[in-house]
Design an enzyme around this catalytic site. Structure first.
Site, PDB file in Angstrom:
ATOM      1  N   ASP A 220      58.379  43.743  -4.978  1.00 43.30           N
ATOM      2  CA  ASP A 220      58.962  42.556  -5.588  1.00 43.30           C
ATOM      3  C   ASP A 220      59.598  41.679  -4.513  1.00 43.30           C
ATOM      4  O   ASP A 220      60.260  42.179  -3.599  1.00 43.30           O
ATOM      5  CB  ASP A 220      60.018  43.005  -6.606  1.00 43.30           C
ATOM      6  CG  ASP A 220      60.596  41.866  -7.411  1.00 43.30           C
ATOM      7  OD1 ASP A 220      59.827  41.180  -8.099  1.00 43.30           O
ATOM      8  OD2 ASP A 220      61.829  41.668  -7.350  1.00 43.30           O
ATOM      9  N   GLU A 278      54.400  40.761  -3.484  1.00 44.92           N
ATOM     10  CA  GLU A 278      54.575  39.507  -4.218  1.00 44.92           C
ATOM     11  C   GLU A 278      55.100  38.484  -3.218  1.00 44.92           C
ATOM     12  O   GLU A 278      56.257  38.532  -2.817  1.00 44.92           O
ATOM     13  CB  GLU A 278      55.566  39.675  -5.364  1.00 44.92           C
ATOM     14  CG  GLU A 278      55.790  38.372  -6.131  1.00 44.92           C
ATOM     15  CD  GLU A 278      57.080  38.347  -6.935  1.00 44.92           C
ATOM     16  OE1 GLU A 278      57.132  37.576  -7.918  1.00 44.92           O
ATOM     17  OE2 GLU A 278      58.036  39.062  -6.583  1.00 44.92           O
TER      18      GLU A 278
END
Length: 533
Positions: A220, A278
């Site tokens: 993330d 990401e």
């Protein structure tokens, strides 16, 4: 259509430290938003046992691997992305034993399992942050996070002008007058990655899950973590969501690569493990840096997500995306949706036109060389759901407004039946309300319908896995009418044609393998795509 001269993407160099046969290089991953996939205990929230119970469906669909969103202990201020313990399971989702059973049974079916890693921040209820709040300025406890004195005569102004990605200031003041940084919600304080204790704890987390048998991680905010020295102001023209045009010191600092190198050293001790980042950067050269041989295996390229349904714009997005594997040897990583963006059916116009275009784009994406990430529900043709204001749960709504909320794409999956909750749960009071008109979109309704979106995905995934036409890592473009394109996989010969114009077009020569809509002769209708060989 005719082959366009000079339309071939360059051959990527052989990657250092990664075999061409690595399982993730051409895998189809399936993102499971755990809260919304399947609820086994009737509390209205999806859980690990619910996922285990649907492994047969995932095997039937034909995916190679799963990506599970966070299921760790959390107060759920951001639905699990505010992690209070990165090495546990929240009781809402089950137990560590439930996870181990899910992992074992997925592996028996030949399905890999990857999980979310959240290294940029913790929950404000993490033991570390609670200790920091109880400690004094300058203490070791506060050095785990980014605390600063404020500006102004009494420190009443935040340390800089950074804004949160969720809207509003990126700083919150604590009772003793200091401020702490949070690039997302105030309940998600950013970690201080100049502190070696943070590195050691992440390594502990990586090894914990790898030793349990996970196959990899989705990282993330992989372009976050590192902050520039001095925390300089951001260009005021940068929005809360960032901008590629102006200087944004909040993300993509060069020191972040040291963190990824540390992660890669651990992963290399587990030969089959992988990591995907990401990474919201708009510059392909910057993106390629994350894919150096000692960093990430894969990096999301979000160009298809950000491109409207237009053949010329999509061709440019594909060409730009393919420059990254050409430069690094890592495969391209394609996606059309995830839990943070509007579903493609809605982005492409909604209703019947949106479904037609989303079906066409599914064939485009699955025809491209590289790795593909699907988001749960896209194989059913789901669009965004118009939710009542009182149902909105996304913390971004509180700071940025309902228009920026993500709940519309997170509504639970419809499995069977004619009324909510459509087999998702035993209770109709699901964590987000389900619309009453989804009866025709359930898995049950679509499985036996040969023309359904689910059947299209199943056939496409089977062909992608089994047919020799999908070999090769290069594409070449054909000449095509305005509003259309066609490309060919040079290694195996697959041709993919897309028509975004208002008129039917004649398909290139070849046997038709699959089309997103029924065809009449060799005419491809508007808002449609086809595979040929």
């Amino acid at each position: 259509m005719r082959r366009a001269p000079g339309g071939r993407a360059g051959r990527p160099p052989r990657p250092a430290g990664a075999a061409r046969s690595a399982w993730w290089r051409d895998a189809v991953f399936y993102q499971i938003y755990v809260r919304s996939f399947a609820d086994s205990d009737g509390d209205g929230v999806g859980d690990l046992e619910g996922i285990r119970g649907k492994l047969g469906y995932l095997e039937l669909l034909g995916v190679d691997a799963l990506w599970l969103t966070p299921f760790y202990p959390s107060p759920m201020a951001d639905h699990g992305y505010d992690v209070a313990d990165p090495r546990g399971v929240d009781p809402m989702f089950g137990t560590l034993g439930d996870f181990d059973v899910l992992l074992t049974e997925a592996h028996k079916r030949g399905i890999k399992v990857t999980i979310d890693l959240v290294p940029n921040h913790t929950s404000n209820l993490h033991p570390w942050f609670k200790s920091a709040m109880a400690a004094s300025p300058g203490s070791p406890e506060r050095e785990r996070y980014i605390f600063r004195d404020g500006l102004g005569t009494r420190g009443e102004t935040p340390p800089n002008n950074w804004v949160s990605a969720f809207g509003g200031p990126a700083w919150t003041r604590v009772p003793d007058g200091q401020w702490y940084l949070h690039l997302f919600a105030p309940q998600q304080p950013d970690l201080n990655w100049t502190n070696h204790e943070i590195h050691a704890d992440l390594e502990k987390t990586l090894r914990f899950w790898l030793d349990h048998g996970v196959d990899g991680f989705r990282i993330d905010v992989a372009h976050g973590m590192a902050k520039p020295p001095g925390l300089p102001d951001m260009d005021p023209r940068v929005t809360a969501q960032g901008s590629g045009e102006f200087y944004d010191p909040r993300f993509d600092n060069d020191r972040v690569h040291e963190i990824h190198q540390m992660i890669r050293k651990v992963l290399d001790e587990y030969p089959e493990a992988m990591a995907v980042g990401e990474i919201w950067v708009s510059d392909e050269e910057r993106l390629a840096r994350y894919l150096r041989p000692d960093e990430l295996h894969l990096a999301f390229n979000f160009r298809l997500v950000m491109t409207h349904f237009d053949a010329d714009a999509l061709r440019l997005a594909i060409d730009r995306s393919l420059t990254v594997p050409a430069a690094t040897g890592a495969p391209a990583t394609w996606t059309l949706s995830n839990h943070d963006v509007h579903r493609q059916v809605s982005r492409y116009g909604g209703g019947a036109p949106g479904v037609r275009r989303a079906r066409a784009m599914a064939l485009v994406e699955l025809a491209l060389p590289g790795t593909v990430y699907l988001y749960n529900g896209e194989e059913l043709g789901l669009g965004d759901v118009d939710l009542p204001p009182e149902a909105l749960a996304d913390p971004r709504v509180k700071t940025a407004g309902a228009a920026f909320g993500r709940d519309a794409a997170r509504v639970p999956i419809p499995w069977e039946g004619t009324l909510p909750p459509f087999g998702f749960s035993r209770t109709p009071h699901t964590w987000l309300p389900m619309p009453g008109d989804w009866a025709e979109l359930t898995v049950e309704a679509q499985l036996e319908d040969e023309e359904s979106t689910l059947s299209l995905y199943r056939r496409a995934l089977d062909l992608r896995k089994q047919h020799s036409a999908f070999r090769g890592e290069e594409i070449e473009w054909y000449g095509a009418p305005a509003g259309c394109f066609a490309f060919r996989r040079t290694g195996g010969g697959l041709v993919c044609a897309l028509n975004t114009s208002a008129s039917p077009i004649t398909l290139p020569p070849g046997e038709i393998l699959l089309s997103s809509v029924p065809l009449t002769g060799r005419k491809l209708p508007p808002d449609a795509a086809a595979w040929l060989v």
